[in-house]
Design an enzyme around this catalytic site. Structure first.
Site, mmCIF file in Angstrom:
data_model
loop_
_atom_site.group_PDB
_atom_site.id
_atom_site.type_symbol
_atom_site.label_atom_id
_atom_site.label_comp_id
_atom_site.label_asym_id
_atom_site.label_seq_id
_atom_site.Cartn_x
_atom_site.Cartn_y
_atom_site.Cartn_z
ATOM 1 N N ASP A 49 0.862 -1.189 0.000
ATOM 2 C CA ASP A 49 0.000 0.000 0.000
ATOM 3 C C ASP A 49 0.896 1.237 0.000
ATOM 4 O O ASP A 49 2.081 1.148 0.337
ATOM 5 C CB ASP A 49 -0.930 0.034 1.219
ATOM 6 C CG ASP A 49 -1.858 1.242 1.176
ATOM 7 O OD1 ASP A 49 -2.351 1.584 0.081
ATOM 8 O OD2 ASP A 49 -2.089 1.892 2.227
ATOM 9 N N TYR A 51 -0.539 8.693 -3.010
ATOM 10 C CA TYR A 51 -0.484 8.340 -4.431
ATOM 11 C C TYR A 51 -1.697 8.960 -5.158
ATOM 12 O O TYR A 51 -1.659 9.200 -6.358
ATOM 13 C CB TYR A 51 -0.557 6.825 -4.606
ATOM 14 C CG TYR A 51 0.747 6.059 -4.432
ATOM 15 C CD1 TYR A 51 1.761 6.514 -3.595
ATOM 16 C CD2 TYR A 51 0.947 4.865 -5.104
ATOM 17 C CE1 TYR A 51 2.938 5.796 -3.431
ATOM 18 C CE2 TYR A 51 2.116 4.130 -4.957
ATOM 19 C CZ TYR A 51 3.118 4.605 -4.118
ATOM 20 O OH TYR A 51 4.263 3.875 -3.967
ATOM 21 N N GLY A 52 -2.762 9.164 -4.403
ATOM 22 C CA GLY A 52 -4.068 9.491 -4.983
ATOM 23 C C GLY A 52 -4.143 10.792 -5.743
ATOM 24 O O GLY A 52 -5.045 10.994 -6.556
ATOM 25 N N CYS A 112 -3.610 -1.084 -2.282
ATOM 26 C CA CYS A 112 -3.853 0.330 -2.580
ATOM 27 C C CYS A 112 -4.787 0.462 -3.785
ATOM 28 O O CYS A 112 -4.510 -0.070 -4.861
ATOM 29 C CB CYS A 112 -2.509 0.981 -2.895
ATOM 30 S SG CYS A 112 -2.605 2.699 -3.367
ATOM 31 N N ASN A 113 -5.890 1.191 -3.595
ATOM 32 C CA ASN A 113 -6.858 1.368 -4.690
ATOM 33 C C ASN A 113 -6.265 2.158 -5.840
ATOM 34 O O ASN A 113 -6.492 1.836 -7.004
ATOM 35 C CB ASN A 113 -8.095 2.104 -4.163
ATOM 36 C CG ASN A 113 -8.939 1.249 -3.263
ATOM 37 O OD1 ASN A 113 -9.913 0.647 -3.685
ATOM 38 N ND2 ASN A 113 -8.566 1.158 -1.994
ATOM 39 N N THR A 114 -5.501 3.211 -5.522
ATOM 40 C CA THR A 114 -4.953 4.062 -6.572
ATOM 41 C C THR A 114 -3.973 3.275 -7.446
ATOM 42 O O THR A 114 -4.039 3.329 -8.681
ATOM 43 C CB THR A 114 -4.250 5.294 -5.952
ATOM 44 O OG1 THR A 114 -5.163 5.937 -5.068
ATOM 45 C CG2 THR A 114 -3.799 6.266 -7.014
ATOM 46 N N THR A 170 -8.151 2.901 0.679
ATOM 47 C CA THR A 170 -7.765 2.200 1.922
ATOM 48 C C THR A 170 -8.044 3.019 3.182
ATOM 49 O O THR A 170 -8.177 2.467 4.252
ATOM 50 C CB THR A 170 -6.250 1.912 1.890
ATOM 51 O OG1 THR A 170 -5.571 3.128 1.566
ATOM 52 C CG2 THR A 170 -5.915 0.832 0.894
ATOM 53 N N HIS A 171 -8.088 4.343 3.034
ATOM 54 C CA HIS A 171 -8.271 5.189 4.223
ATOM 55 C C HIS A 171 -9.726 5.331 4.656
ATOM 56 O O HIS A 171 -9.990 5.892 5.707
ATOM 57 C CB HIS A 171 -7.707 6.585 3.949
ATOM 58 C CG HIS A 171 -6.240 6.685 4.165
ATOM 59 N ND1 HIS A 171 -5.350 5.948 3.431
ATOM 60 C CD2 HIS A 171 -5.501 7.406 5.042
ATOM 61 C CE1 HIS A 171 -4.120 6.235 3.836
ATOM 62 N NE2 HIS A 171 -4.192 7.112 4.808
HETATM 63 N N1 DGL Z 1 -3.807 3.927 -0.485
HETATM 64 C C1 DGL Z 1 -4.492 4.937 -1.250
HETATM 65 C C2 DGL Z 1 -5.710 4.310 -1.935
HETATM 66 O O1 DGL Z 1 -6.234 3.306 -1.510
HETATM 67 C C3 DGL Z 1 -4.938 6.083 -0.391
HETATM 68 C C4 DGL Z 1 -3.836 6.977 0.068
HETATM 69 C C5 DGL Z 1 -3.076 7.612 -1.084
HETATM 70 O O2 DGL Z 1 -3.573 8.547 -1.735
HETATM 71 O O3 DGL Z 1 -1.965 7.140 -1.330
HETATM 72 O O4 DGL Z 1 -6.155 4.820 -2.916
#
Ligand code: DGL
Length: 268
Positions: free
Chosen positions: A10, A42-43, A73-75, A185-186
């Site tokens: 992540d 990352y977003g 991590c979704n992004t 994830t947040h």
């Molecule tokens: N882990 C990122 C997600 O799930 C959220 C935090 C980020 O922007 O890196 O998209």
């Protein structure tokens, strides 16, 4: 049978919600977790930068001899999965497909909301995956960039969180969504606040559970399961101060983080 560890990635600490599910569903697997804490978020970054950071993270995890990688991590799942699957010869499991499947299973009126970072929502990854599974779906995607710092600050149950959620999510109410993917994830720590804004008739979908299930299925299908039923251990690596990660992460996991190391990721 394969006793090598599973890599879990992540951009920071949020992926621990996915890790927790993996530990519950695959208690006999060793895991190496890498959180790119020095370079979160990352977003808000471009696809090129997310791909570069994610590839460096995968290269690091490969030095630990992993047999598969779960992209918590979704992004990164939304922006870098396709490229990663071409680049690395290892099973890579992301959160988008499992999350989309869970949303389709949850909806009754086929009106589905998706919230996530700007990168995730603007990539249309969730929207197109849901549409493939349920062509008649109406999908409303809303980026909620302020949710990440609110959760990082530990403010998920405050007025600030409530007012911000109301501002972002009103549109979902107007569209009458009945299920909402927490596509970042947040966001799971904000679920009570989000539920308060949307009301009890909206089902909140957390892709973590389905992702762990998908990872288990892939490992079983490829004969990569460790064969142990318990006793798996997890080693943690981060790219910034391990102490903060240890403290907050321990709370998320409800277990102590003992083995943690800082790594230099830039030159990989
Ligand atoms: N882990 C990122 C997600 O799930 C959220 C935090 C980020 O922007 O890196 O998209």
């Amino acid at each position: 049978m394969d006793k090598k560890p599973i890599g879990v990635f992540d951009s920071g600490i949020g992926g621990l919600t996915v890790l927790k599910e993996i530990m519950e569903q695959l208690p006999g697997e060793d895991i190496v977790y890498f959180g790119d804490t020095a370079r979160i978020p990352y977003g808000t970054r471009s696809k090129e930068v997310v791909i570069k950071y994610f590839f460096q993270s995968v290269r690091f995890l490969l030095t630990k001899g992993i047999k598969a990688i779960v992209v918590a991590c979704n992004t990164a799942s939304a922006l870098a999965m396709e490229e990663a699957q071409k680049e690395f010869d290892i099973p890579i499991i992301g959160v988008i497909e499992p999350g989309a499947k869970a949303a389709v299973a949850a909806t009754k009126n086929s009106i589905i909301g998706v919230i996530g970072t700007e990168g995730t929502i603007n990539s249309n990854a969730y929207q197109s995956t849901i549409r493939k599974l349920l062509p008649s779906a109406e999908i409303i995607g809303i980026p909620c960039p302020l949710f990440v710092p609110i959760v990082e600050e530990g403010w998920e149950s405050t007025d600030v969180a409530y007012i911000t959620a109301k501002k972002y999510l009103l549109e979902l109410k107007e569209h009458n969504v009945d299920s909402l993917v927490l596509g970042c994830t947040h966001y799971p720590p904000l679920r009570y606040t989000i539920q308060k804004v949307l009301g009890d008739n909206v089902t909140l979908v957390n892709p973590a559970y389905e992702t762990a299930k998908a990872a288990k299925r892939v490992l079983q299908d490829m004969n990569l399961i460790s064969g142990r039923l318990e006793g798996g251990k997890c080693d943690y690596f981060v790219s910034d101060d391990p102490e903060k990660f240890k403290r907050i992460g321990g709370n998320i996991l409800r277990r102590q983080i003992t083995s943690i190391e800082k790594v230099e990721i830039e030159n990989l």
